[in-house]
Design a protein around this motif. Structure first.
Motif, short mmCIF file in Angstrom:
data_model
loop_
_atom_site.label_atom_id
_atom_site.label_comp_id
_atom_site.label_asym_id
_atom_site.label_seq_id
_atom_site.Cartn_x
_atom_site.Cartn_y
_atom_site.Cartn_z
N HIS A 128 0.82 -1.21 0.00
CA HIS A 128 0.00 0.00 0.00
C HIS A 128 0.86 1.27 0.00
N GLN A 129 2.19 1.13 0.04
CA GLN A 129 3.08 2.29 0.12
C GLN A 129 3.92 2.50 -1.16
N ALA A 130 3.45 1.99 -2.29
CA ALA A 130 4.21 2.13 -3.54
C ALA A 130 4.39 3.60 -3.92
N GLN A 131 3.37 4.44 -3.73
CA GLN A 131 3.50 5.86 -4.05
C GLN A 131 4.54 6.52 -3.15
N LEU A 132 4.58 6.13 -1.90
CA LEU A 132 5.58 6.65 -0.96
C LEU A 132 6.98 6.27 -1.43
N ALA A 133 7.15 5.03 -1.87
CA ALA A 133 8.45 4.57 -2.38
C ALA A 133 8.88 5.41 -3.57
#
Length: 169
Positions: free
Chosen positions: A84-89
């Motif tokens: 769920h944190q791909a955008q953060l990455a």
């Protein structure tokens, strides 16, 4: 470690990049504090190195401002990301000083921690090893916590984000 001072030719570099794209890598955001200001960068080159004592290995680009900061402080946070944190990455993979703008974070062990991560590690760096255009940090774990729930790990494979799927029995 022996490294060549002459860069490889373009064909070798392209072949190496293509070959490494076939390897699924975990994704994390390495963090550190500069006074009251958090810093962070996305990495896929990290792993557990030792259980006794617990040591992690993290690789950072030699030109990284984060590496310079960690050399001064001797400490790092490792926010192991969930799917769920791909955008953060992607946000933390870019250059610039404003990566934390609009990003929720707190401190744990005096280091920036991203909420909702699949796992969290705080570590003190024991050694820095020069390796080509990167530096390998050998860091002794002072705190390790799995994330809340069972977040699927974020991985990077074939130049895109994804996750691990267990094989059918």
């Amino acid at each position: 470690m022996t490294t060549t001072t002459q860069p490889p030719d373009t064909a070798t570099l392209q072949a190496f990049r293509g070959t490494m794209a076939t390897v699924a890598s975990p994704v994390a955001v390495v963090t550190a504090m500069d006074g009251e200001r958090p810093h962070g960068s996305t990495v896929s080159a990290f792993t557990s190195l030792s259980l006794t004592p617990p040591i992690v290995l993290v690789s950072l680009d030699n030109g990284s401002q984060l590496l310079s900061l960690i050399r001064r402080t001797g400490r790092l946070g490792l926010n192991i990301l969930g799917t769920h944190q791909a955008q953060l990455a992607a946000s933390f993979a870019r250059s610039g000083p404003d990566k934390f703008d609009g990003v929720a974070w707190s401190t744990s062990e005096g280091l920036p921690r991203l909420p909702g991560s699949a796992a969290w590690i705080a570590a003190d760096v024991d050694d820095y090893v020069a390796a080509g255009d990167h530096t390998v940090l050998l860091a002794r774990v002072v705190n390790a916590e799995p994330g809340e729930g069972q977040a699927s790990p974020l991985t990077y494979h074939q130049r895109s984000f994804g996750t691990h799927t267990p094989l059918a029995a």
